[in-house]
Enzyme design. Structure first.
Site, PDB file in Angstrom:
ATOM      1  N   HIS A 179       0.870  -1.179   0.000  1.00  0.00           N
ATOM      2  CA  HIS A 179       0.000   0.000   0.000  1.00  0.00           C
ATOM      3  C   HIS A 179       0.908   1.231   0.000  1.00  0.00           C
ATOM      4  CE1 HIS A 179      -2.786   2.974   1.777  1.00  0.00           C
ATOM      5  NE2 HIS A 179      -3.776   2.157   1.453  1.00  0.00           N
ATOM      6  N   ASP A 208       2.991  -4.277   8.250  1.00  0.00           N
ATOM      7  CA  ASP A 208       1.765  -3.506   8.085  1.00  0.00           C
ATOM      8  C   ASP A 208       0.601  -4.490   8.222  1.00  0.00           C
ATOM      9  OD1 ASP A 208      -0.512  -2.347   7.061  1.00  0.00           O
ATOM     10  OD2 ASP A 208       0.464  -1.471   5.298  1.00  0.00           O
ATOM     11  N   GLN A 248      -4.453  -5.101   6.891  1.00  0.00           N
ATOM     12  CA  GLN A 248      -5.392  -6.033   6.254  1.00  0.00           C
ATOM     13  C   GLN A 248      -5.357  -7.427   6.866  1.00  0.00           C
ATOM     14  OE1 GLN A 248      -7.707  -5.128   4.272  1.00  0.00           O
ATOM     15  NE2 GLN A 248      -6.985  -3.089   3.694  1.00  0.00           N
ATOM     16  N   LYS A 292     -10.609  -0.817  10.235  1.00  0.00           N
ATOM     17  CA  LYS A 292     -10.703  -1.978   9.350  1.00  0.00           C
ATOM     18  C   LYS A 292     -11.037  -3.239  10.134  1.00  0.00           C
ATOM     19  CE  LYS A 292      -7.345   0.002   6.157  1.00  0.00           C
ATOM     20  NZ  LYS A 292      -8.098   0.457   4.992  1.00  0.00           N
ATOM     21  N   CYS A 312      -4.722   2.530  -3.790  1.00  0.00           N
ATOM     22  CA  CYS A 312      -3.494   2.983  -3.126  1.00  0.00           C
ATOM     23  C   CYS A 312      -2.387   1.938  -3.225  1.00  0.00           C
ATOM     24  CB  CYS A 312      -3.738   3.333  -1.656  1.00  0.00           C
ATOM     25  SG  CYS A 312      -4.895   4.669  -1.452  1.00  0.00           S
TER      26      CYS A 312
HETATM   27  N1  PMP Z   1      -1.760  -0.421   4.666  1.00  0.00           N
HETATM   28  C1  PMP Z   1      -2.676  -1.215   4.114  1.00  0.00           C
HETATM   29  C2  PMP Z   1      -2.277  -2.612   3.697  1.00  0.00           C
HETATM   30  C3  PMP Z   1      -3.981  -0.762   3.945  1.00  0.00           C
HETATM   31  O1  PMP Z   1      -4.890  -1.557   3.391  1.00  0.00           O
HETATM   32  C4  PMP Z   1      -4.309   0.541   4.367  1.00  0.00           C
HETATM   33  C5  PMP Z   1      -5.703   1.085   4.173  1.00  0.00           C
HETATM   34  N2  PMP Z   1      -6.273   0.805   2.951  1.00  0.00           N
HETATM   35  C6  PMP Z   1      -3.329   1.314   4.942  1.00  0.00           C
HETATM   36  C7  PMP Z   1      -2.063   0.806   5.079  1.00  0.00           C
HETATM   37  C8  PMP Z   1      -3.621   2.693   5.440  1.00  0.00           C
HETATM   38  O2  PMP Z   1      -4.547   2.623   6.489  1.00  0.00           O
HETATM   39  P1  PMP Z   1      -5.192   3.941   7.082  1.00  0.00           P
HETATM   40  O3  PMP Z   1      -5.819   4.645   5.914  1.00  0.00           O
HETATM   41  O4  PMP Z   1      -6.207   3.443   8.050  1.00  0.00           O
HETATM   42  O5  PMP Z   1      -4.118   4.739   7.692  1.00  0.00           O
END
Ligand code: PMP
Length: 498
Positions: free
Chosen positions: A211, A288, A291, A314, A452
């Site tokens: 991401h 990270d 997910q 999430k 993203c």
């Molecule tokens: N890392 C991953 C793998 C994600 O899926 C996301 C959110 N889509 C993020 C980071 C960023 O998370 P947040 O927008 O809650 O900061």
């Protein structure tokens, strides 16, 4: 006003066209052109939301089933398996749906189907109530007041730190830093740990699957430090090439920053192995977990990662709160990031002393009610059991893959060994906008875009894809409905070249 045609006529005309094509020996690499009657029927079904044809929606379910049957007879022409072979798995968690009030609502007259869980999950009543209860009965700032409410609020807030530690099997609450979310958490690590540990010539590894939130902080850091950002490659399945990863690791590698689960491909990375390999070279690992946290039991102690980051929203909790887990000796070694109230021991104009970790990293007023809400989300998940959730979601994902594979011209992006949560796809000849419109009209919330993760999609020669992403409340019946709508838009706009 459109005249509503008989669905049987539509199916019959489609069957005849398909059979004609096959009999003529034409390569059925493309679905035959749709007839005018079929197009009219499609418009009638679209208008069913606002026109005098409300029954069209249910009529079409039968039509779709008929198309399904028809297609299953044509397996020699299309690489599809007969739907009769697909047994919908049980939906052991369906009973929990009633805990999520938003799932009762309708969108465009259809029951909401929430397949945008990777972006954010819906919230159970217990989480909504916990936040509301805090503001109704306990609201006060924390750690700074002797009065009753402040002490209550402080106790409630501190108790969540313990619950987070237990939830991810961290040694203690001292390992848990509250942040706003994964993005802020990774930026925090880059700006403290990265700032201290990464020097000119050092290497930071990220995977092709990341991401943007787990690329950009490291890219920026490497630019500032004259360090080198390297990319761990993946194969066409979307799995990490472990041997290549091993070859990339060297004494120069200071940090490996990887997703536990990819937000766009759904790949479950072999993190246990990757962490061990990184440590063997003396590198640290940031995981990270944005997910993985809603889908898997997490044990940071067994994983042995140095940092683990996730967002509350999430995992059925509120927005505005996230967590950084860090090994204690690492957290203790870090300088503060943001400075201000709530993170000090003593302040003078010439010199100040900071509080111990984790308070040292929590300057300013925390998002207190959201932390309380996160605690309620953890309680909720634990009441179901993460292993139970993982098992049910695995069955659902297998079913979703099998169902979507039956939709002609639908291409699933990648096929990782273990796919968790996210299922990306495109339908050739159907624009993503048309796809999104059809799905939205059917009450299905599913995201199209780059998610993203532009480098991950670029690897698969895509700029944007549709992504269905699942949560504990999703059911095989919802997957069936998705499949029906995809079949329908495949047989309508797909042929018009729109
Ligand atoms: N890392 C991953 C793998 C994600 O899926 C996301 C959110 N889509 C993020 C980071 C960023 O998370 P947040 O927008 O809650 O900061």
């Amino acid at each position: 006003m459109h005249e509503r045609i008989d669905e049987a006529t539509f199916v019959q005309s489609m069957a005849q066209t398909l059979m004609r094509e096959l009999a003529s020996g034409a390569a059925v690499s493309s679905i035959p052109p749709i007839t005018d009657a079929a197009r009219d029927a499609h418009h009638a079904s679209q208008n069913s939301v606002t026109t005098p044809f409300p029954e069209a929606a249910t009529g079409w379910a039968e039509t779709d089933a008929a198309i399904h049957r028809l297609l299953s007879q044509l397996t020699f022409a299309y690489p599809i398996s007969a739907p009769t072979h697909l047994h919908a798995p049980a939906a052991p968690l369906a009973g929990y749906r009633r805990d999520f009030p938003i799932l009762q609502r309708h969108v465009h007259g259809k029951p909401l189907i929430w397949f945008d869980n990777a972006a954010t999950s819906q919230k159970p009543q217990a989480v909504i109530d916990a936040i509301s209860n805090f503001y109704t009965h306990h609201n006060a700032n924390i750690h700074r007041g002797n009065h009753h409410l402040s002490q209550q609020a402080s106790a409630m807030f501190d108790a969540v730190r313990d619950r987070v530690a237990t939830f991810i099997q961290a040694p203690s609450a001292a390992n848990i830093v509250f942040v706003r979310g994964t993005t802020e958490g990774i930026n925090f690590i880059a700006n403290t740990f990265g700032e201290c540990q990464i020097h000119a010539g050092d290497e930071v590894l990220v995977s092709q699957l990341e991401h943007h939130s787990n690329i950009l902080p490291w890219q920026k850091l490497c630019q500032q430090k004259n360090a080198i950002l390297r990319v761990i490659p993946i194969d066409q399945q979307g799995d990490i090439l472990l041997e290549d990863y091993q070859a990339l690791l060297s004494k120069k590698t200071k940090l490996v920053a990887i997703s536990h689960v990819s937000n766009v491909i759904g790949t479950l990375l072999p993190v246990q192995e990757m962490i061990a390999l990184a440590h063997h070279q003396g590198a640290y690992v940031v995981l990270d977990g944005a997910q993985s946290i809603p889908h898997l039991p997490i044990n940071v102690t067994a994983l042995d990662c140095d940092f683990f980051v996730f967002s509350g929203h999430k995992m059925y909790g509120p927005t505005g709160v996230g967590v950084v887990y860090g090994k204690q000796h690492l957290l203790e070694s870090l300088p503060p990031w943001q400075v201000g109230g709530g993170m000090i021991q003593h302040v003078t104009f010439t010199e100040s002393r900071y509080a111990q970790s984790p308070q040292r990293f929590e300057a300013g007023t925390a998002s207190i009610a959201d932390v309380i809400g996160l605690g309620a989300a953890i309680d909720y998940l634990q009441s179901i059991g993460m292993a139970t959730i993982q098992h049910a979601e695995q069955q659902l994902m297998a079913y979703a893959v099998a169902q979507l594979e039956q939709v002609p011209k639908l291409r699933l992006i990648a096929a990782p060994r273990h796919r968790i949560g996210a299922l990306p796809f495109i339908i050739e000849g159907v624009t993503l906008e048309d796809l999104a419109r059809h799905l939205d009209q059917a009450g299905i919330a599913l995201r199209i875009g780059h998610h993203c993760a532009q480098p991950a999609l670029a690897f698969f020669n895509q700029q944007r894809v549709a992504r269905a992403s699942f949560g504990l409340y999703n059911t095989p019946a919802e997957i069936d409905q998705l499949t029906r709508v995809l079949l329908r838009c495949n047989y309508s706009d797909g042929y018009s070249g729109k």
